[in-house]
Structure formats: structure tokens, C-alpha cells
Design an enzyme around this catalytic site. Structure first.
Site, short mmCIF file in Angstrom:
data_model
loop_
_atom_site.label_atom_id
_atom_site.label_comp_id
_atom_site.label_asym_id
_atom_site.label_seq_id
_atom_site.Cartn_x
_atom_site.Cartn_y
_atom_site.Cartn_z
N ARG A 90 0.82 -1.22 0.00
CA ARG A 90 0.00 0.00 0.00
C ARG A 90 0.84 1.26 0.00
NH1 ARG A 90 -3.33 1.51 -2.75
NH2 ARG A 90 -4.15 -0.59 -2.56
N LYS A 121 2.92 24.31 -1.54
CA LYS A 121 1.54 23.84 -1.47
C LYS A 121 1.53 22.33 -1.72
CE LYS A 121 -0.25 28.31 -2.96
NZ LYS A 121 -0.95 29.08 -4.01
N LYS A 151 6.97 37.83 1.38
CA LYS A 151 5.72 37.98 0.64
C LYS A 151 4.93 39.16 1.19
CE LYS A 151 3.87 34.44 -1.20
NZ LYS A 151 3.06 33.22 -1.46
#
Length: 285
Positions: free
Chosen positions: A102, A137, A169
């Protein structure tokens, strides 16, 4: 950017935490019906089209779970694949193969999706000098995998995290009292702490571009949410004094136009936050 040693630590941490999460005190489904001594062989079957990514990671997973597992690689990371392709075979302890299954599939499906999307954007930029960048992100806890996949797809990595580059920013600038103050305070901080970190500064308009250019030591200017005309003017104003990066809602329909404005980089969060997993399966043979 982070070092190779740091990156390898991230990968090892992802594997150990994922196995802890998935296996706990044992894979009781396998323990219940498969003898410990049983051995088997499985193939990684591609049921989709795109760029395969995560094969090297899968090998790390198999080795972590059981060093006795052997992998025969048929297709390398970064290769184009289509439905029916077999990427690799793994053989050894049947219990170990199932314990690894998995994590290998979850990681490879997502990594391949990211590599495929990145490669699509890279092809859209062909013939320009602009490179595609990822962002922060990313999915919490597996950033290293997602940024690895971007590289496999032909893109480049932005900063890895908050600690390996300075990025001033809009909120930093506003809280600091303006662009010039933010840059000056940053430069003092780097000197006082003995850190050698590159500085990126975001500009929201052409006036801010002009103000940033009054300060020395800026590595790259982030030209954020500009239209094409203003982006071209920003590149002209900067004139090679530092690198340029466009960002802000740039998609497959607009990316080429922004590249043709002359920017060095285009960053896109969509590379990692807006993808559909590639369909893969691990089948006993």
C-alpha cells in the site's frame, strides 16, 4: 535548497512513519493465512498513461521492510508509460511484499500524477528559457516525495521549506512596515545569525518592483498576479539585476504567454495540489 543528506533523512522519515501508520503491531491479514516462510513474486502494473515516478522510492520501501526483497526494474523513473506496462517485479517474502504494497502504490500513484502534470507544463514551455517551479503547497508529511516527483517530471524545486530560503511575501512586507524595511531587517538578521540564505521578494505592482531594485542582495523578484503587459515591463525594469519569477493563478492556457514575457521562472502550486493519481496496481505473478 536542502542538502542530499537532509533529503534522504526526509525520505527515511516518510517511510518509517507510513509503515508505522499502516502496519501498526502487524499485518494480521497476511499473518493469519500466509506462512512466514512463503515466498512470491509480484509486478507493478500500469493501468494508465503518463510519466512514471516513485520507482526508486519503492525500492527504498522494500528495502526498509525487508532487505531480502529483490527488485527487477523494467522501466525507470521519468519514462513515459501506457496501460499494460510493467514497471518492475519484486520477489521474496510474501508477507513482506504485502506489507510494502500500500505504501508503494499510494506513493507511486501520487508521484506519477505530479510528474505527469509537471512534464505537461514543461512541454508547454519548450522553446523558451523559462523553467517551471513547484511551491510549498504540498501534502503535509510527504513534501519530499512530491518535490521529488516534480524533478522527475522535468521541473525544478523552489525552496523546500521555511528554513532554506528567505521569501518576503505581502504579509511579511506589510507586517515589517514596507518593502525596504523588510529587506533591511532581513539582511541584518542574516548577518547577525551567520546564515547564508537567498532572498526572494514579492512585488504586487510595478512601483514595488522599482522599490525592490533600490536594495542590493535580492536573489529573485516574485512578480505576483501581474498581467502580461506589466510582466513584460517588470522584466524590462529588472533588466537582469536579479532573477524573475511569475506566479498567481497561471494555468495551462496562460503559462506560455507569461514565459514569452521573459521571466526566468514560473511557479505553480497546481503541480502538487491539483492532480489525479495514476492508476497502478501490484499483482502477484
Amino acid at each position: 535548497m536542502i542538502s542530499e543528506e537532509q533529503f534522504n533523512r526526509e525520505i527515511k522519515g516518510i517511510i518509517s512513519n507510513a509503515i508505522r501508520e499502516d502496519v501498526g503491531d502487524g499485518d494480521h491479514s497476511s499473518l493469519a493465512c500466509i506462512p512466514k516462510s512463503a515466498t512470491g513474486r509480484a509486478k507493478l502494473l500500469v493501468k494508465d498513461e503518463g510519466i512514471i515516478a516513485g520507482i526508486a522510492f519503492a525500492k527504498e520501501v522494500f528495502s526498509y521492510v525487508d532487505e531480502g526483497l529483490e527488485v527487477e526494474t523494467l522501466i525507470n523513473d521519468g519514462s513515459k508509460v501506457t496501460h499494460g506496462d510493467i514497471a518492475f517485479y519484486v520477489k521474496g517474502s510474501s508477507q513482506s511484499i504485502l506489507k510494502s504494497e500500500r505504501l508503494v502504490l499510494n506513493a507511486m500513484q501520487r508521484m506519477s500524477a505530479i510528474a505527469t502534470k509537471t512534464n505537461f507544463f514543461v512541454n508547454l514551455l519548450e522553446g523558451t528559457d523559462t523553467k517551471i517551479l513547484d511551491t510549498r503547497k504540498t501534502t503535509p508529511g510527504i513534501r519530499a516525495l512530491e518535490k521529488w516527483a516534480v524533478k522527475i517530471g522535468g521541473g525544478e524545486n523552489h525552496r523546500f521549506a521555511l528554513y532554506d530560503m528567505i521569501m518576503l511575501k505581502d504579509n511579511h512586507i506589510d507586517f515589517a512596515g514596507g518593502i525596504t524595511k523588510a529587506i533591511e531587517k532581513t539582511q541584518h538578521y542574516l548577518r547577525d545569525t551567520g546564515r547564508d540564505l537567498k532572498i526572494i521578494v514579492e512585488a504586487r505592482n510595478l512601483q514595488e518592483i522599482k522599490e525592490i531594485l533600490k536594495s542590493d542582495g535580492v536573489y529573485r523578484i516574485l512578480i505576483d498576479n501581474f498581467n502580461y503587459e506589466d510582466t513584460r515591463e517588470a522584466v524590462r525594469l529588472i533588466g537582469g539585476k536579479c532573477l524573475t519569477e511569475s506566479s498567481g493563478g497561471i494555468n495551462e492556457e496562460t503559462i506560455r504567454n507569461y514565459a514569452e514575457c521573459g521571466v526566468d521562472y514560473i511557479s505553480s502550486g497546481a503541480l502538487t495540489h491539483s492532480v489525479y493519481n495514476m492508476d497502478l496496481s501490484l499483482k502477484a505473478v
